[in-house]
Scaffold this active site. Structure first.
Site, PDB file in Angstrom:
ATOM      1  N   GLU A  96       0.806  -1.212  -0.114  1.00  0.00           N
ATOM      2  CA  GLU A  96       0.019   0.153  -0.105  1.00  0.00           C
ATOM      3  C   GLU A  96       0.921   1.127   0.033  1.00  0.00           C
ATOM      4  OE1 GLU A  96      -2.899  -0.593   3.213  1.00  0.00           O
ATOM      5  OE2 GLU A  96      -3.493  -1.905   2.082  1.00  0.00           O
ATOM      6  N   CYS A 136       3.311   8.439   1.372  1.00  0.00           N
ATOM      7  CA  CYS A 136       3.853   7.414   2.383  1.00  0.00           C
ATOM      8  C   CYS A 136       4.130   6.191   1.492  1.00  0.00           C
ATOM      9  CB  CYS A 136       2.628   7.318   3.362  1.00  0.00           C
ATOM     10  SG  CYS A 136       3.273   6.326   4.648  1.00  0.00           S
ATOM     11  N   CYS A 143       5.329  -6.887   7.560  1.00  0.00           N
ATOM     12  CA  CYS A 143       6.323  -6.509   8.495  1.00  0.00           C
ATOM     13  C   CYS A 143       6.791  -7.508   9.330  1.00  0.00           C
ATOM     14  CB  CYS A 143       6.030  -5.043   9.048  1.00  0.00           C
ATOM     15  SG  CYS A 143       7.105  -4.312  10.133  1.00  0.00           S
ATOM     16  N   CYS A 147       4.972  -4.923  16.163  1.00  0.00           N
ATOM     17  CA  CYS A 147       4.634  -4.000  17.257  1.00  0.00           C
ATOM     18  C   CYS A 147       3.163  -4.556  17.453  1.00  0.00           C
ATOM     19  CB  CYS A 147       4.505  -2.901  16.476  1.00  0.00           C
ATOM     20  SG  CYS A 147       6.163  -2.243  16.271  1.00  0.00           S
ATOM     21  N   CYS A 150      -0.223  -2.518  15.743  1.00  0.00           N
ATOM     22  CA  CYS A 150      -0.119  -2.181  14.194  1.00  0.00           C
ATOM     23  C   CYS A 150      -0.558  -3.127  13.462  1.00  0.00           C
ATOM     24  CB  CYS A 150       1.523  -2.011  13.810  1.00  0.00           C
ATOM     25  SG  CYS A 150       1.493  -1.575  12.205  1.00  0.00           S
ATOM     26  N   CYS A 366      -1.924   5.657  10.008  1.00  0.00           N
ATOM     27  CA  CYS A 366      -0.901   4.912  10.497  1.00  0.00           C
ATOM     28  C   CYS A 366      -1.165   3.687  11.012  1.00  0.00           C
ATOM     29  CB  CYS A 366      -0.141   5.990  11.588  1.00  0.00           C
ATOM     30  SG  CYS A 366       0.509   7.471  11.007  1.00  0.00           S
TER      31      CYS A 366
HETATM   32  N1  SAH Z   1       8.247   0.351  10.703  1.00  0.00           N
HETATM   33  C1  SAH Z   1       8.549   1.851  10.805  1.00  0.00           C
HETATM   34  C2  SAH Z   1       7.823   2.355   9.522  1.00  0.00           C
HETATM   35  C3  SAH Z   1       6.285   2.582   9.774  1.00  0.00           C
HETATM   36  S1  SAH Z   1       5.941   3.815  10.442  1.00  0.00           S
HETATM   37  C4  SAH Z   1       8.156   2.218  12.119  1.00  0.00           C
HETATM   38  O1  SAH Z   1       7.651   1.319  13.014  1.00  0.00           O
HETATM   39  O2  SAH Z   1       8.508   3.425  12.411  1.00  0.00           O
HETATM   40  C5  SAH Z   1       4.391   3.979  11.121  1.00  0.00           C
HETATM   41  C6  SAH Z   1       4.150   4.767  12.238  1.00  0.00           C
HETATM   42  O3  SAH Z   1       2.687   4.329  12.683  1.00  0.00           O
HETATM   43  C7  SAH Z   1       4.951   4.068  13.313  1.00  0.00           C
HETATM   44  O4  SAH Z   1       5.474   5.483  14.134  1.00  0.00           O
HETATM   45  C8  SAH Z   1       3.954   3.572  14.341  1.00  0.00           C
HETATM   46  O5  SAH Z   1       4.580   3.443  15.597  1.00  0.00           O
HETATM   47  C9  SAH Z   1       2.727   4.092  13.957  1.00  0.00           C
HETATM   48  N2  SAH Z   1       1.686   3.064  14.250  1.00  0.00           N
HETATM   49  C10 SAH Z   1       1.585   1.875  14.105  1.00  0.00           C
HETATM   50  N3  SAH Z   1       0.348   1.245  14.190  1.00  0.00           N
HETATM   51  C11 SAH Z   1      -0.486   2.438  14.756  1.00  0.00           C
HETATM   52  C12 SAH Z   1      -1.766   2.526  14.901  1.00  0.00           C
HETATM   53  N4  SAH Z   1      -2.667   1.501  15.037  1.00  0.00           N
HETATM   54  N5  SAH Z   1      -2.266   3.825  15.212  1.00  0.00           N
HETATM   55  C13 SAH Z   1      -1.533   4.839  15.073  1.00  0.00           C
HETATM   56  N6  SAH Z   1      -0.096   4.714  14.776  1.00  0.00           N
HETATM   57  C14 SAH Z   1       0.414   3.646  14.625  1.00  0.00           C
END
Ligand code: SAH
Length: 381
Positions: A96, A136, A143, A147, A150, A366
């Site tokens: 995406e 983006c 991934c 986390c 996510c 995000c």
């Molecule tokens: N893998 C890298 C690049 C992805 S950035 C990283 O983790 O930094 C995606 C951003 O969205 C990250 O800062 C992550 O912490 C945030 N994120 C992930 N899941 C989310 C969610 N459910 N709601 C809001 N932000 C989220």
């Protein structure tokens, strides 16, 4: 199956195209024509490169060369103007890519500094209501980082993207939106699916191509990492590099390890040490992203811990209220709680912004990128 991506021109740099042209016994200036066709005109097939003689187009086609521009499989258009693209590669894997037009001069929503320009959409013509836009980009299919908040984590990792596939997302979206940097103000954020620093070489090659051939300045790019510490050090040594954002997400090791298991390998001490050592350019800041999870990491006490972590750094904090999704067991804090958290940081002298959610209604925000197709599809532009 024939691996069509192997002969893709998209992903080759100046030197590689020069070598290709030479090995075909063609004059050196053809390399420049190819660069233009691939990265500026974003031509879809070799036969359509109008600057090349017909015979050469045929020859390249017969030898199996393709442009390598990925296919837009689907578009989802949000009420707020955000477009989530499902982009498919030669092996039918897809990622995406998100287009976020900005026209309100508000917070950038992209990990970069808050918007600083007043809207001047009148200049840009009647159909355009943005001064700049952010794309983006994904770096991997899925991934591996896991986390807990996510959605992309639920996919696991399928494979790395090649440099051409990373740049290809940008080319496909620019073409679809009919815009071109540097005339159009385009920011890029490596914040889509995947962990860019677990695909470091391809990610960095993509950055160099985007700067040299697509025409996006490095100062308009931000890469976000979940905290792969050795690669933070490495990025700091790159002559050409995006700005750095770090997904902090928790104020202490206990909580961070629960939310982001990679914290066992690279804990907060090593992460913050890498951040402190990171060589910043003039006026540059590190961004810390912090996803707020109701009742988990959003207390005033947590904000005070973040202040201690970040104190004295040239940094800012982007707060992101959780974007919810199926299979995610956390909930989004109330707006007042987000504001209270932000106030603690601001009072301590730390610039703190609340990232405006973009495209939540189409699962484009995000942490929501999961190749969700089972939602209402609005027709694309
Ligand atoms: N893998 C890298 C690049 C992805 S950035 C990283 O983790 O930094 C995606 C951003 O969205 C990250 O800062 C992550 O912490 C945030 N994120 C992930 N899941 C989310 C969610 N459910 N709601 C809001 N932000 C989220």
């Amino acid at each position: 199956m024939v691996d069509r991506s192997q002969n893709a021109l998209l992903g080759l740099d100046r030197a590689e195209l020069a070598a290709l042209v030479e090995s075909e016994g063609e004059p050196a200036y053809r390399a420049h024509q190819l660069l233009e066709a691939v990265y500026r005109q974003r031509v879809e097939s070799v036969e359509q490169i109008s600057t090349l003689p017909q015979q050469l187009r045929l020859k390249l086609g017969e030898k199996g060369f393709s442009m390598g521009l990925p296919r837009i499989e689907k578009r989802f258009v949000s009420q707020d103007g955000t477009v989530r693209y499902l982009i498919e590669f030669a092996d039918c894997q897809s990622v995406e890519t998100v287009w976020m037009p900005e026209g309100d001069g508000g917070e950038a929503g992209d990990g970069t500094q808050a918007g600083d320009l007043a809207s001047s959409s009148a200049e840009a013509g009647p159909s355009r209501n943005w001064d700049r836009a952010t794309i983006c980009i994904s770096s991997q299919v899925g991934c591996a980082v896991d986390c807990q908040f996510c959605l992309t984590a639920l996919l696991g990792v399928k494979r790395n993207l090649s440099a051409g596939e990373i740049v290809g997302q940008v080319c496909a979206v620019l073409k679809d939106q009919r815009v071109s940097p540097p005339q159009d103000r385009i920011n890029l954020v490596f914040m889509g699916m995947g962990e860019p620093f677990l695909n470091y070489e391809n990610f960095m090659k993509a950055v160099r191509l985007l700067v040299a051939e697509v025409g996006v300045a490095e100062s308009r790019m931000t890469v976000s990492t979940a905290g792969i510490v050795p690669r933070i050090h490495e990025l700091g040594q790159e002559p050409i590099r995006p700005k750095l954002a770090i997904s902090l997400n928790a104020p202490n090791d206990t909580l961070r390890t629960q939310l982001m298991p990679l914290n066992r390998k690279w804990n907060l001490q090593s992460l913050m040490a890498a951040a402190r050592e990171f060589p910043l350019r003039n006026r540059e800041r590190i961004t810390f992203e912090y996803v707020l999870l109701s009742g988990v990491n959003d207390a005033i006490g947590s904000a005070e811990e973040v202040v201690e972590l970040v104190r004295g750094m040239r940094a800012k904090v982007n707060l992101i209220a959780l974007n919810p999704g199926p299979g995610i067991s956390f909930s989004t804090p109330e707006q007042e709680r987000v504001a209270a958290f932000q106030q603690v940081l601001i009072r301590a002298g730390i610039p703190a912004f609340v990232r405006r959610p973009r495209g939540r209604d189409i699962y484009a925000a995000c942490g929501q990128l999961k190749r969700t197709v089972e939602i209402a599809t609005a027709p694309g532009p």
